[in-house]
Scaffold this active site. Structure first.
Site, mmCIF file in Angstrom:
data_model
loop_
_atom_site.group_PDB
_atom_site.id
_atom_site.type_symbol
_atom_site.label_atom_id
_atom_site.label_comp_id
_atom_site.label_asym_id
_atom_site.label_seq_id
_atom_site.Cartn_x
_atom_site.Cartn_y
_atom_site.Cartn_z
ATOM 1 N N ARG A 77 0.831 -1.214 0.000
ATOM 2 C CA ARG A 77 0.000 0.000 0.000
ATOM 3 C C ARG A 77 0.856 1.251 0.000
ATOM 4 N NH1 ARG A 77 -1.859 1.725 4.708
ATOM 5 N NH2 ARG A 77 -2.106 -0.382 5.500
ATOM 6 N N TYR A 96 -15.472 18.706 -14.090
ATOM 7 C CA TYR A 96 -15.730 17.270 -13.999
ATOM 8 C C TYR A 96 -16.763 17.013 -12.898
ATOM 9 C CZ TYR A 96 -15.016 12.289 -13.524
ATOM 10 O OH TYR A 96 -15.214 10.934 -13.455
ATOM 11 N N ASP A 144 -6.455 20.554 -12.311
ATOM 12 C CA ASP A 144 -6.712 19.274 -12.949
ATOM 13 C C ASP A 144 -6.276 19.416 -14.404
ATOM 14 O OD1 ASP A 144 -7.846 17.087 -14.296
ATOM 15 O OD2 ASP A 144 -9.492 16.919 -12.851
ATOM 16 N N LYS A 174 -7.109 8.558 -18.650
ATOM 17 C CA LYS A 174 -7.381 9.214 -19.922
ATOM 18 C C LYS A 174 -6.115 9.216 -20.788
ATOM 19 C CE LYS A 174 -11.260 9.831 -17.734
ATOM 20 N NZ LYS A 174 -11.554 11.023 -16.950
HETATM 21 C C1 LIG Z 1 -12.090 11.328 -15.693
HETATM 22 C C2 LIG Z 1 -11.732 12.583 -14.984
HETATM 23 C C3 LIG Z 1 -11.487 12.590 -13.607
HETATM 24 C C4 LIG Z 1 -11.658 11.362 -12.722
HETATM 25 O O1 LIG Z 1 -10.726 10.382 -12.993
HETATM 26 P P1 LIG Z 1 -10.994 8.797 -12.747
HETATM 27 O O2 LIG Z 1 -9.733 8.180 -13.223
HETATM 28 O O3 LIG Z 1 -12.194 8.441 -13.540
HETATM 29 O O4 LIG Z 1 -11.226 8.635 -11.279
HETATM 30 C C5 LIG Z 1 -11.100 13.788 -13.023
HETATM 31 N N1 LIG Z 1 -10.983 14.911 -13.749
HETATM 32 C C6 LIG Z 1 -11.219 14.942 -15.076
HETATM 33 C C7 LIG Z 1 -11.068 16.221 -15.819
HETATM 34 C C8 LIG Z 1 -11.604 13.780 -15.739
HETATM 35 O O5 LIG Z 1 -11.858 13.819 -17.052
#
Ligand SMILES: *Cc1c(COP(=O)(O)O)cnc(C)c1O
Length: 391
Positions: free
Chosen positions: A57, A110, A182, A207
């Site tokens: 962990r 998001y 982000d 992504k």
């Molecule tokens: C998909 C996404 C998230 C969340 O990420 P996960 O891997 O699905 O937990 C956060 N911010 C943005 C801009 C996203 O597109």
């Protein structure tokens, strides 16, 4: 050494072959526990007096290679990796804010980050204000004595709104407020928020960083004091760490990040232009278009405009007819993979919101969020044109 191109850095970031018998691909350490030579070494590693690993962990060499890679690509002092983007986002927010603290965030971003902030405000005494993310002064006006964090998402999901990160970071520094961006949509290929003045960045590595729609992972990178506090507390207590195999997949994805992003940028730019001149399309949202309200800020702070394009077809029914007529492009909610994927927000991800809440979040009923893949752009455009005939 002169600063190398991201085309070179994404191939080599994080590598230390000498630590792994010269292995050119960092091995996957499938171990949940690491043994010590003797009691003294055990104590030294546990107390962070000696570098090492002891329990799954809390990290392993594959995870650490990924963290080095991201720190290099994002010009960050330190990085920490998680099992999902939301694990990274919740861990850092719970590290820098608690009961009685105030956070300012964008009203259109998001949607799960929005839901998390609302949850923290309803259940855990964190105060939250939502403002127009395109206006740095709106953050300044919303700030109070107890504000600890400005949350940024630029370009934002799904509407591609752009925030002037340098300007907002300046305001935050004057007020002693932290900034976290982000950077999922832009990726370090197109934008480095930390170089623009932000304290930290987060990513959904699910992504573009992973890039192949085959994993979920998340990343936090930036100021070492905060990343290390998150490692010692939030990551440890909540246990949302990345699995070794997944860390390796993200590392493999990053090796082609630059070539993939070059193609995503090029395809999305062509498609945004094609859609803007199509009679069935009411509005196109892409920071690379001169008509986009954030274009000049985006042109200043980004090296490319990314692979995400949003557009409005007018209504729910038009949206459904369009996606149902697509053949090459898949209907799915994720983004950032090599394949083209489209989402109709009003009938899918944002269907539980009231029409009024949807409007507030910037989601028109006919709004499409298109993750443009790296296929040949003529083939993608053919598919879109045919489906637009069905609208
Ligand atoms: C998909 C996404 C998230 C969340 O990420 P996960 O891997 O699905 O937990 C956060 N911010 C943005 C801009 C996203 O597109």
């Amino acid at each position: 050494m002169s600063k190398r191109s991201i085309f070179t850095n994404s191939v080599h970031a994080g590598e230390r072959p000498a630590d792994h018998f010269g292995a050119v691909s960092t091995p996957v350490y499938n171990a949940s526990v690491f043994a010590f030579e003797n009691a003294d070494e055990g104590a030294a590693v546990h107390n962070h007096l000696k570098h090492g690993y002891y329990y799954g962990r809390l990290g392993n060499p594959t995870q650490e290679a990924l963290e080095r890679a991201i720190a290099e690509l994002e010009s960050a002092e330190s990085a920490l990796t998680f099992a999902s983007g939301m694990a990274a986002i919740s861990a850092v927010i719970l590290t820098v804010a608690g009961k009685g603290d105030h956070i300012v965030a964008l009203e259109s971003m998001y949607s799960t980050t929005t839901s998390l902030l609302k949850h923290l405000s309803e259940r855990f005494g964190v105060e939250v204000s939502f403002v127009d993310g395109t206006d740095p002064d709106a953050y300044a006006e919303a700030a109070r004595d107890n504000t600890t964090l400005f949350w940024i998402e630029s370009p934002s999901n799904p509407r591609l709104n752009v925030t002037d990160i340098a300007r907002l970071s300046e305001i935050a520094k004057e007020k002693g407020v932290l900034t976290i961006a982000d950077n999922t949509f832009a990726t370090p290929f197109n934008q480095n928020p930390i170089e623009l003045g932000a304290d930290l960045v987060v990513h959904s590595a699910t992504k573009y960083l992973g890039g192949h729609s085959d994993l979920t992972a998340g990343i936090l990178a930036g100021r070492a004091d905060i990343v290390e506090e998150a490692r010692m507390k939030a990551a440890r207590y909540f246990g949302g760490n990345i699995a070794p195999q997944v860390a390796w997949l993200v590392l493999r994805g990053i090796k082609t990040l630059a070539v993939r992003m070059r193609q995503h940028n090029e395809n999305a730019y062509a498609i945004a232009n094609m859609l803007s001149s199509h009679p069935k399309v009411i509005e196109v949202f892409y920071p690379g278009l001169e008509s986009h309200p954030g274009h000049s800020v985006a042109a200043r702070q980004m090296r490319g405009f990314g692979g995400m394009v949003a557009f409005d077809l007018g209504g729910i029914e038009e949206g459904k007819r369009f996606i149902n007529a697509l053949e090459l492009v898949s209907i799915a909610t994720s983004l950032g993979g090599v394949e083209s994927i489209i989402q109709h927000s009003a009938s899918m991800t944002h269907s539980t919101l009231s029409p009024d809440e949807r409007r507030k979040a910037g989601i028109a009923d006919g709004m499409m969020r298109f993750s443009v893949g790296i296929e040949d752009k003529d083939d993608i455009q053919d598919d879109l044109r045919k489906a637009l005939e069905a609208v």
